[in-house]
Write a protein that holds these residues in place. Sequence first.
Motif, mmCIF file in Angstrom:
data_model
loop_
_atom_site.group_PDB
_atom_site.id
_atom_site.type_symbol
_atom_site.label_atom_id
_atom_site.label_comp_id
_atom_site.label_asym_id
_atom_site.label_seq_id
_atom_site.Cartn_x
_atom_site.Cartn_y
_atom_site.Cartn_z
ATOM 1 N N GLY A 76 0.758 -1.194 0.009
ATOM 2 C CA GLY A 76 0.064 -0.164 0.035
ATOM 3 C C GLY A 76 0.806 1.074 0.067
ATOM 4 O O GLY A 76 0.524 2.139 -0.829
ATOM 5 N N ARG A 77 1.882 1.194 0.787
ATOM 6 C CA ARG A 77 2.814 2.632 0.798
ATOM 7 C C ARG A 77 3.409 2.786 -0.645
ATOM 8 O O ARG A 77 3.742 3.895 -0.870
ATOM 9 C CB ARG A 77 3.969 2.436 2.017
ATOM 10 N N GLN A 78 3.708 1.677 -1.410
ATOM 11 C CA GLN A 78 4.225 1.936 -2.651
ATOM 12 C C GLN A 78 3.047 2.658 -3.681
ATOM 13 O O GLN A 78 3.525 3.192 -4.633
ATOM 14 C CB GLN A 78 4.958 0.669 -3.156
ATOM 15 N N ILE A 79 1.777 2.314 -3.298
ATOM 16 C CA ILE A 79 0.933 2.607 -4.030
ATOM 17 C C ILE A 79 0.732 4.132 -3.891
ATOM 18 O O ILE A 79 0.574 4.745 -4.812
ATOM 19 C CB ILE A 79 -0.331 1.768 -3.973
ATOM 20 N N VAL A 80 0.517 4.331 -2.671
ATOM 21 C CA VAL A 80 0.537 5.813 -2.209
ATOM 22 C C VAL A 80 1.709 6.738 -2.776
ATOM 23 O O VAL A 80 1.514 7.826 -3.462
ATOM 24 C CB VAL A 80 0.443 5.925 -0.788
ATOM 25 N N ARG A 81 2.789 6.163 -2.850
ATOM 26 C CA ARG A 81 4.128 6.882 -3.420
ATOM 27 C C ARG A 81 3.956 7.229 -4.805
ATOM 28 O O ARG A 81 4.107 8.172 -5.171
ATOM 29 C CB ARG A 81 5.488 6.125 -2.810
ATOM 30 N N GLN A 123 6.931 -2.149 -5.932
ATOM 31 C CA GLN A 123 7.181 -0.894 -6.555
ATOM 32 C C GLN A 123 6.488 -1.125 -8.068
ATOM 33 O O GLN A 123 5.801 -0.187 -8.501
ATOM 34 C CB GLN A 123 8.535 -0.499 -6.449
ATOM 35 N N ASP A 124 6.988 -2.410 -8.611
ATOM 36 C CA ASP A 124 6.398 -2.742 -9.932
ATOM 37 C C ASP A 124 4.971 -3.040 -9.813
ATOM 38 O O ASP A 124 4.049 -2.540 -11.046
ATOM 39 C CB ASP A 124 7.303 -3.803 -10.553
ATOM 40 N N VAL A 125 4.485 -3.662 -8.644
ATOM 41 C CA VAL A 125 2.990 -3.933 -8.569
ATOM 42 C C VAL A 125 2.290 -2.687 -8.421
ATOM 43 O O VAL A 125 1.223 -2.573 -9.114
ATOM 44 C CB VAL A 125 2.847 -4.878 -7.281
ATOM 45 N N ALA A 126 2.859 -1.705 -7.616
ATOM 46 C CA ALA A 126 2.066 -0.311 -7.685
ATOM 47 C C ALA A 126 1.913 0.196 -8.978
ATOM 48 O O ALA A 126 1.210 1.050 -9.278
ATOM 49 C CB ALA A 126 3.044 0.488 -6.694
ATOM 50 N N LYS A 127 3.077 -0.095 -9.991
ATOM 51 C CA LYS A 127 2.764 0.843 -11.295
ATOM 52 C C LYS A 127 1.537 0.160 -12.106
ATOM 53 O O LYS A 127 0.833 1.110 -12.710
ATOM 54 C CB LYS A 127 3.905 0.238 -12.203
ATOM 55 N N ALA A 157 -13.779 11.123 -3.260
ATOM 56 C CA ALA A 157 -12.875 10.427 -4.184
ATOM 57 C C ALA A 157 -13.792 9.788 -5.081
ATOM 58 O O ALA A 157 -14.765 9.254 -4.948
ATOM 59 C CB ALA A 157 -11.873 9.228 -3.314
ATOM 60 N N SER A 158 -13.080 9.559 -6.529
ATOM 61 C CA SER A 158 -13.944 8.889 -7.423
ATOM 62 C C SER A 158 -13.220 7.460 -7.820
ATOM 63 O O SER A 158 -13.935 6.528 -8.449
ATOM 64 C CB SER A 158 -13.649 9.685 -8.870
ATOM 65 N N VAL A 159 -12.256 7.043 -7.059
ATOM 66 C CA VAL A 159 -11.615 5.547 -7.407
ATOM 67 C C VAL A 159 -11.242 5.282 -5.949
ATOM 68 O O VAL A 159 -10.607 6.014 -5.163
ATOM 69 C CB VAL A 159 -10.433 5.678 -8.238
ATOM 70 N N ILE A 160 -11.371 3.793 -5.862
ATOM 71 C CA ILE A 160 -10.681 3.300 -4.575
ATOM 72 C C ILE A 160 -9.829 2.296 -4.934
ATOM 73 O O ILE A 160 -10.045 1.418 -5.904
ATOM 74 C CB ILE A 160 -11.831 2.591 -3.584
ATOM 75 N N ILE A 161 -8.637 2.351 -4.239
ATOM 76 C CA ILE A 161 -7.692 1.076 -4.209
ATOM 77 C C ILE A 161 -7.518 0.514 -3.075
ATOM 78 O O ILE A 161 -7.208 1.084 -2.143
ATOM 79 C CB ILE A 161 -6.082 1.694 -4.698
ATOM 80 N N ASP A 162 -7.758 -0.719 -3.243
ATOM 81 C CA ASP A 162 -8.079 -1.624 -1.710
ATOM 82 C C ASP A 162 -6.706 -2.492 -1.708
ATOM 83 O O ASP A 162 -6.701 -3.560 -2.509
ATOM 84 C CB ASP A 162 -9.285 -2.447 -1.940
#
Length: 329
Positions: A13-18, A182-186, A67-72
């Motif tokens: 999750g922190r990589q997605i936020v970043r 980090q790649d998954v977050a991409k 928000a219009s999008v949720i990332i869970d």
Amino acid sequence: MNVFIVGGTGTLGRQIVRRALDEGHQVHCLVRSPAKATFLREWGATLLQGNLCYPESIVDALKYCGASVIIDAATTRPTDTLTIEAVDWQGKVNLIQAAQAADIQHFIFFSIMGAQDYPHVPLMQIKQCTEDFLRESGLNYTILRPSGFFQGIIGQYAIPILENHSIWVMGESTAIAYMDTQDVAKFAVRCLDRAATYGQAFDLAGPEAWTADQIIKLCENLSGQEAKITRLPIGVLRATRQLTQWFQWTWNISDRLAFTEVIASGTSLNAPMEEVYRVFDLDPTETLTLEAYLQEYFTRILRKLKELDYEKVKQKKASRKRSPFKSTP
């Protein structure tokens, strides 16, 4: 885009936020403890206190941020007091229903590769049920299914080798196509502007699938140290799981032990990625390999260990020179 991220303090999750912040998105994070998530605020995210187990807190947070999008990307940890069922099932039902009420335009959910093949494993069964519930919700959704993360390999293999502790290998070695978070977050953030991902589920696999023995060998080569390996039959794992089911405070451990059967089954967790990279318009050559990830890790750690050893030697020498009890000739 205004994005609502759940699980933002976790490894993924922190990589997605970043990544989302770096790409200019407005990010709101639902967190149980804002005090433990100050680093997300420092990065530029807005923190909203809430809990998946309390539906009203999700509704209030979504209403506040617009928000219009949720990332869970949320999931339970083995040490959590809440059960997998409470968070990964009922919590996700609460989140999806809140998304429906808030008229969320896109819901991005993280499942696990091969979940449909292991209905007897609680976490896998719950992930599959959540996928089905999301499909039936009427929301625009994207499901991402990674098989495992490089970061988990550090604690499982690299650190025990460096500390001369045993590595536990159970059952038949399963080849797993791990990826760097980090790649998954991409892929997660790229979903935000890819309508082609709506209504689709994508397996996410790294460049190569690795067995436990192959990873151990790689760690030995990079660290210059020999691993101590303890091999246990799958029957011991099952017996341990049955024992932990008797106690409420070990339910999460029991469920995680059940998941260990997946990686001890001998069935590879891997998938072709050519079409996935095309849909997401990402370059596969930019995806980090396990060799490069572990090379960087061991280089950094071994350098630090040498520096610490050098400092200890200097301190010992200085201590000898200053000692008032030093004998004189």
